[in-house]
Write a protein that holds these residues in place. Structure first.
Motif, PDB file in Angstrom:
ATOM      1  N   GLY A   1       0.799  -1.220   0.000  1.00 55.60           N
ATOM      2  CA  GLY A   1       0.000   0.000   0.000  1.00 55.60           C
ATOM      3  C   GLY A   1       0.829   1.266   0.000  1.00 55.60           C
ATOM      4  N   THR A   2       2.140   1.136   0.194  1.00 57.00           N
ATOM      5  CA  THR A   2       3.024   2.304   0.203  1.00 57.00           C
ATOM      6  C   THR A   2       3.343   2.725  -1.234  1.00 57.00           C
ATOM      7  N   GLU A   3       3.297   4.015  -1.501  1.00 55.71           N
ATOM      8  CA  GLU A   3       3.677   4.531  -2.816  1.00 55.71           C
ATOM      9  C   GLU A   3       5.159   4.877  -2.801  1.00 55.71           C
ATOM     10  N   VAL A   4       5.888   4.341  -3.751  1.00 59.83           N
ATOM     11  CA  VAL A   4       7.326   4.593  -3.816  1.00 59.83           C
ATOM     12  C   VAL A   4       7.688   5.080  -5.214  1.00 59.83           C
ATOM     13  N   ARG A   5       8.897   5.622  -5.312  1.00 60.07           N
ATOM     14  CA  ARG A   5       9.376   6.154  -6.578  1.00 60.07           C
ATOM     15  C   ARG A   5      10.367   5.184  -7.204  1.00 60.07           C
ATOM     16  N   ILE A   6      10.260   5.023  -8.523  1.00 59.19           N
ATOM     17  CA  ILE A   6      11.189   4.177  -9.271  1.00 59.19           C
ATOM     18  C   ILE A   6      11.890   5.038 -10.308  1.00 59.19           C
ATOM     19  N   ASP A   7      13.223   5.024 -10.284  1.00 63.47           N
ATOM     20  CA  ASP A   7      14.012   5.677 -11.328  1.00 63.47           C
ATOM     21  C   ASP A   7      14.484   4.604 -12.301  1.00 63.47           C
ATOM     22  N   LEU A   8      14.339   4.884 -13.597  1.00 60.36           N
ATOM     23  CA  LEU A   8      14.690   3.871 -14.583  1.00 60.36           C
ATOM     24  C   LEU A   8      15.246   4.512 -15.848  1.00 60.36           C
ATOM     25  N   VAL A   9      15.806   3.653 -16.686  1.00 59.48           N
ATOM     26  CA  VAL A   9      16.275   4.072 -18.008  1.00 59.48           C
ATOM     27  C   VAL A   9      15.451   3.337 -19.043  1.00 59.48           C
ATOM     28  N   ARG A  10      14.833   4.099 -19.960  1.00 61.51           N
ATOM     29  CA  ARG A  10      14.009   3.498 -21.021  1.00 61.51           C
ATOM     30  C   ARG A  10      14.450   4.090 -22.358  1.00 61.51           C
ATOM     31  N   ASN A  11      14.896   3.217 -23.235  1.00 59.42           N
ATOM     32  CA  ASN A  11      15.374   3.652 -24.553  1.00 59.42           C
ATOM     33  C   ASN A  11      16.453   4.734 -24.441  1.00 59.42           C
ATOM     34  N   GLY A  12      17.334   4.547 -23.471  1.00 53.64           N
ATOM     35  CA  GLY A  12      18.451   5.473 -23.300  1.00 53.64           C
ATOM     36  C   GLY A  12      18.109   6.744 -22.559  1.00 53.64           C
ATOM     37  N   LYS A  13      16.852   6.940 -22.191  1.00 49.68           N
ATOM     38  CA  LYS A  13      16.437   8.150 -21.486  1.00 49.68           C
ATOM     39  C   LYS A  13      16.013   7.821 -20.061  1.00 49.68           C
ATOM     40  N   ARG A  14      16.353   8.713 -19.146  1.00 52.50           N
ATOM     41  CA  ARG A  14      15.997   8.506 -17.745  1.00 52.50           C
ATOM     42  C   ARG A  14      14.541   8.925 -17.521  1.00 52.50           C
ATOM     43  N   LYS A  15      13.876   8.115 -16.662  1.00 52.17           N
ATOM     44  CA  LYS A  15      12.453   8.343 -16.432  1.00 52.17           C
ATOM     45  C   LYS A  15      12.155   8.031 -14.967  1.00 52.17           C
ATOM     46  N   ARG A  16      11.120   8.650 -14.440  1.00 57.43           N
ATOM     47  CA  ARG A  16      10.729   8.424 -13.046  1.00 57.43           C
ATOM     48  C   ARG A  16       9.240   8.075 -12.989  1.00 57.43           C
TER      49      ARG A  16
END
Length: 464
Positions: free
Chosen positions: A332-347
């Motif tokens: 139930g906790t909302e957390v943040r995910i940092d990722l790389v998609r197609n060479g671009k950083r996304k959150r």
């Protein structure tokens, strides 16, 4: 020569004294901590085995003459009826009113649990709750003003730091062993929930469930497993971090069960070549190989090919880091995910779901292509590669790791090659998955393996 010796002798003494002074002294630590360490013994009432199970276990018929039993070191069969199966382990007191923490495998299936205190008192313990996934159990004895351990911070441990274990190896109460932290955040096969502390502290049967202390005399871990090829200590042991253990203990005390976060992705390691192909500067993160349908990951917008670099503020260096982090988040906790998609950083933001007891549900499974972890029998197996297949001259699946379960009881070992189960040929992982899923429950089935070039059959007891 004698004169040279006389000249050098004071120097040798000085060096020896300096080395001695640099080594830690554990005496005060042991005196302070030992009263809160306990010995745990269990009794399980089981029915005596049939002659067929006796023959399977010892390779001798039940009616073999007594003189041959002694020659081969085989005990006489017990009369029909109930037997008592006992086990030993360790634990430690975490509250003055009698809560005790230990390993789940120490008390699993026990009908009676006896706790022996440092002052030689023996108290019957009640099981408050157990969590098989993290191998932890919380017990309670009826007593007041008990000595307790002091809690440390396992996250603050440094590799190379001195640590001390107190426990009952082979039943030798309050044995003390010491070593250093060899590594942190270790992932073991089939263990997604615990970032183990690796040490070189001598741990043997009976140490399980006992505390691991830092030099301040504070508990930083619970001694749980060893890596061995001989059955005894070989210099590599593993402890459950106390921060993880106390979170589990608090939930067991509150509800008798543990709730874990669920993300719903299958991940794999980011190799150097994969990092280059995805346009990353270095090989790090967890590569999403599959997003489970209707999972929190899918709802948050995660996609196949995403590389998760941070989860809930924690950097993901290895793919094995992600399951540890996900499992520790309360549902139930909302957390943040940092990722790389197609060479671009996304959150992205994701509301972590609840991991059910359904073994098919995916926490954040760390898998390698060509491997399969079977919870049904407790083994991690893999397809043979071309080189192995050519060298062996036959097909099968390679056993890579064993955990508690039917495979361990049957005597299956890492390095064995499974070629047949219950009369069905096992040529690859697909065969293995199909046959294991169709096995009849609550009975033994024959399994053919090849071990160091020799073929043999062993009985695999399939649970209900």
């Amino acid at each position: 020569m004698t004169r040279i010796f006389k000249l050098l002798f004071p120097v040798v003494l000085l060096l020896a004294s300096a080395v001695h002074a640099s080594l830690p002294d554990f005496r005060d630590l042991v005196k302070e901590a030992s009263p809160a360490v306990v010995n745990i013994s269990t009794i399980q009432h089981v029915s005596s085995g049939s002659s067929s199970s006796y023959q399977q276990r010892y390779g001798l018929p039940e009616d073999v003459p007594e003189i041959f039993r002694h020659f081969f070191g085989v005990p006489s069969p017990s009369p029909r009826g109930e037997q008592e199966k006992t086990s030993l382990g360790s634990g430690f007191i975490v509250s003055h009113d009698g809560y005790i923490l230990t390993n789940n495998h120490v008390i699993q299936d026990a009908d009676e649990i006896i706790v022996r205190l440092n002052d030689r008192r023996e108290l019957e313990a009640k099981l408050i709750g157990a969590d098989k996934s993290s191998d932890l159990a919380l017990l309670k004895v009826e007593a007041d003003d008990l000595p307790i351990v002091r809690m440390g911070d396992s996250d603050a441990l440094d590799v190379g730091e001195w640590v001390v274990a107190i426990g009952s190896p082979f039943g030798f109460d309050y044995s003390v062993t010491a070593g250093i932290v060899s590594a942190k955040g270790r992932s073991l096969p089939n263990e997604n929930y615990v970032p183990f502390i690796q040490t070189d502290v001598a741990i043997n049967p009976g140490n399980s469930g006992g505390p691991l202390f830092n030099l301040d005399g504070k508990v930083v871990g619970i001694n749980s497993q060893i890596y061995t090829r001989s059955g005894g200590f070989m210099g590599v042991s593993f402890a459950i971090p106390i921060n993880v253990a106390m979170d589990v203990a608090d939930q067991l005390k509150e509800s008798g069960a543990v709730s874990r976060g669920w993300l719903g992705v299958v991940i794999q390691e980011v190799s150097k070549d994969l990092a280059e192909s995805f346009g990353l500067e270095k090989a790090a993160g967890a590569l999403v190989a599959q997003v489970v349908p209707d999972s929190p990951a899918e709802q948050a917008g995660l996609k196949n090919g995403d590389i998760i670099t941070r989860f809930n503020g924690e950097t993901i260096y290895l793919s094995s880091d992600l399951p540890h982090q996900v499992g520790r988040v309360r549902p139930g906790t909302e957390v943040r995910i940092d990722l790389v998609r197609n060479g671009k950083r996304k959150r992205l933001n994701v509301e972590v779901g609840t991991l059910s007891n359904d073994k098919t549900q995916t926490l954040a499974s760390n898998t390698t292509p060509g491997e399969f972890s079977s919870d049904a029998i407790g083994a991690l197996v893999a397809d043979l590669n071309d080189s192995q297949r050519q060298k062996l001259g036959f097909d099968g699946v390679l056993v890579k790791a064993i955990k508690d379960g039917p495979a361990a009881v049957s005597g299956l070992m890492p390095g064995d090659v499974i070629t047949m189960i219950y009369g069905e040929s096992i040529n690859n992982l697909d065969d293995f998955k199909r046959v294991v899923s169709e096995l009849p429950g609550d009975r033994s089935v024959p399994m053919r393996i090849v071990r160091r070039g020799s073929a043999l059959f062993i009985p695999l007891r399939v649970p209900k």
